[in-house]
Motif scaffolding. Structure first.
Motif, PDB file in Angstrom:
ATOM      1  N   MET A   1       2.385   4.185  -0.623  1.00 15.79           N
ATOM      2  CA  MET A   1       2.426   2.878  -1.288  1.00 15.79           C
ATOM      3  C   MET A   1       1.185   2.043  -0.953  1.00 15.79           C
ATOM      4  SD  MET A   1       4.529   1.764  -3.453  1.00 15.79           S
ATOM      5  CE  MET A   1       5.002   0.301  -4.332  1.00 15.79           C
ATOM      6  N   GLN A   2       0.707   2.191   0.288  1.00 10.74           N
ATOM      7  CA  GLN A   2      -0.452   1.376   0.678  1.00 10.74           C
ATOM      8  C   GLN A   2      -1.680   1.708  -0.142  1.00 10.74           C
ATOM      9  OE1 GLN A   2       1.001   3.676   2.483  1.00 10.74           O
ATOM     10  NE2 GLN A   2      -0.345   4.685   3.952  1.00 10.74           N
ATOM     11  N   TRP A   3      -1.781   2.974  -0.591  1.00 10.61           N
ATOM     12  CA  TRP A   3      -2.931   3.352  -1.429  1.00 10.61           C
ATOM     13  C   TRP A   3      -2.838   2.707  -2.798  1.00 10.61           C
ATOM     14  CZ3 TRP A   3      -7.255   5.457   0.344  1.00 10.61           C
ATOM     15  CH2 TRP A   3      -7.215   6.109   1.577  1.00 10.61           C
ATOM     16  N   LEU A   4      -1.612   2.587  -3.311  1.00 10.76           N
ATOM     17  CA  LEU A   4      -1.421   1.925  -4.604  1.00 10.76           C
ATOM     18  C   LEU A   4      -1.800   0.443  -4.493  1.00 10.76           C
ATOM     19  CD1 LEU A   4      -0.387   2.076  -7.529  1.00 10.76           C
ATOM     20  CD2 LEU A   4       1.859   1.426  -6.662  1.00 10.76           C
ATOM     21  N   TYR A   5      -1.325  -0.206  -3.419  1.00 15.16           N
ATOM     22  CA  TYR A   5      -1.701  -1.609  -3.201  1.00 15.16           C
ATOM     23  C   TYR A   5      -3.213  -1.763  -3.134  1.00 15.16           C
ATOM     24  CZ  TYR A   5       3.173  -2.684  -2.022  1.00 15.16           C
ATOM     25  OH  TYR A   5       4.527  -2.870  -2.069  1.00 15.16           O
TER      26      TYR A   5
ATOM     27  N   ALA B   1      -5.465   0.189  -4.422  1.00 11.95           N
ATOM     28  CA  ALA B   1      -6.069   0.441  -5.734  1.00 11.95           C
ATOM     29  C   ALA B   1      -5.962  -0.808  -6.613  1.00 11.95           C
ATOM     30  CB  ALA B   1      -5.379   1.632  -6.405  1.00 11.95           C
ATOM     31  N   ILE B   2      -4.789  -1.438  -6.607  1.00 19.20           N
ATOM     32  CA  ILE B   2      -4.606  -2.660  -7.408  1.00 19.20           C
ATOM     33  C   ILE B   2      -5.544  -3.757  -6.897  1.00 19.20           C
ATOM     34  CG2 ILE B   2      -2.976  -4.464  -8.076  1.00 19.20           C
ATOM     35  CD1 ILE B   2      -0.739  -2.365  -7.748  1.00 19.20           C
TER      36      ILE B   2
ATOM     37  N   PHE C   1      -2.668  -8.307  -2.791  1.00 21.38           N
ATOM     38  CA  PHE C   1      -2.397  -6.867  -2.704  1.00 21.38           C
ATOM     39  C   PHE C   1      -3.114  -6.234  -1.509  1.00 21.38           C
ATOM     40  CE2 PHE C   1      -0.876  -7.449  -7.044  1.00 21.38           C
ATOM     41  CZ  PHE C   1       0.275  -6.683  -6.994  1.00 21.38           C
TER      42      PHE C   1
ATOM     43  N   ALA D   1      -1.452  -4.016   1.489  1.00 18.36           N
ATOM     44  CA  ALA D   1      -1.975  -2.736   1.977  1.00 18.36           C
ATOM     45  C   ALA D   1      -2.204  -2.787   3.486  1.00 18.36           C
ATOM     46  CB  ALA D   1      -3.281  -2.390   1.255  1.00 18.36           C
TER      47      ALA D   1
ATOM     48  N   TRP E   1     -11.170  -0.629   1.149  1.00 17.95           N
ATOM     49  CA  TRP E   1     -11.040  -1.533  -0.005  1.00 17.95           C
ATOM     50  C   TRP E   1     -12.409  -1.971  -0.524  1.00 17.95           C
ATOM     51  CZ3 TRP E   1     -11.925  -7.079   0.377  1.00 17.95           C
ATOM     52  CH2 TRP E   1     -11.572  -7.790  -0.772  1.00 17.95           C
TER      53      TRP E   1
END
Lengths: 141, 106
Positions: B1-5, B7-8, B45, B49, B62
């Motif tokens: 999930m942290q990778w999705l955060y 990415a956003i 976001f 992350a 990031w």
């Protein structure tokens, strides 16, 4: 830095300040715990505005690619070094090594991103992906 | 999930870079609003992350991914050349991120 007819503040000093603000931004965003802690969250907002402002001021006199490289380098190195100081985090030798690789890559990439290589009919209006778009009008070296 | 955060957060950070460029030192009001709004959402976001990533690690990933995105957008949208220097920088960053992940830090 010769800088005729502009504010007397040294743009390199302002740039270093912007880098410091960026470190503060990174640390306070981390400390906000997903913006569930009020004080850290407010500090993060203040640092966000400060870093944006100081960077845009510095980039009026300093070439965008160089200024961005210095700013990004200070931000990532500072966050990596101070993260373990402020939070319950470790920084192993391997982590530090790979973080160093990333930071070198970021600084290199920013330096490589020179606008003069862009072919454009009208250089005055070349859109640039950067925090400060306008080339300084005053003479630079 | 942290990778999705992450990415956003990166999508909004890239938007910040573009919008800040068009905000002309915050004289252009619409682009200034876009800059601040994107910055706020991206920051939110990023903070999500950083609940999982260590601050130094998450921040470095990031900001470096955003740097890659900004360079690639410059090539795709703004007619800039992807020369060997930029390509090398991108590869070095990717190597660093992959190395971090393999070393168990990310």
């Amino acid at each position: 830095m010769p800088n005729s007819g502009r504010s007397s503040a040294n743009p390199w000093l302002v740039l270093l300040l912007a880098g410091g603000f960026e470190v503060g931004y990174a640390l306070s965003v981390g400390g906000s715990h997903g913006f569930t802690r009020l004080t850290w969250s407010l500090v993060a907002v203040v640092f966000f505005l400060l870093t944006l402002w100081a960077l845009s001021v510095a980039l009026r006199s300093i070439e965008v690619s160089i200024g961005y490289a210095v700013w990004a380098g200070i931000g990532s190195a500072g966050a990596a070094l101070l993260g373990p100081v402020f939070f319950d985090e470790g920084l192993s030798a391997f982590q530090a090594l790979w973080l160093g690789v990333i930071i070198v890559g970021v600084v290199w990439l920013k330096l490589a991103d020179r606008p003069q290589q862009a072919p454009s009919a009208d250089p005055q209006n070349t859109p640039q992906v950067a925090v400060a778009p306008h080339e300084p009008q005053d003479a630079r070296r | 999930m942290q990778w999705l955060y992450l990415a956003i957060a990166d999508i909004f950070e890239i938007t910040v870079a573009i919008a800040a460029g068009k905000a002309e030192g915050f004289k252009n009001r619409p682009w200034t609003v876009v800059t601040l709004l994107s910055g706020a959402i991206g920051t939110y976001f990023l903070s999500k992350a950083l609940l999982t990533f260590d601050v130094g690690v998450g921040y470095a990933i990031w900001t470096s991914i955003a740097g890659i995105g900004i360079t690639l957008l410059g090539v795709l949208l703004f007619n800039q050349r992807l020369d060997w220097r930029k390509a090398l920088g991108i590869l070095v960053i990717i190597a660093g991120v992959v190395g971090l992940q393999l070393s168990g830090a990310a």
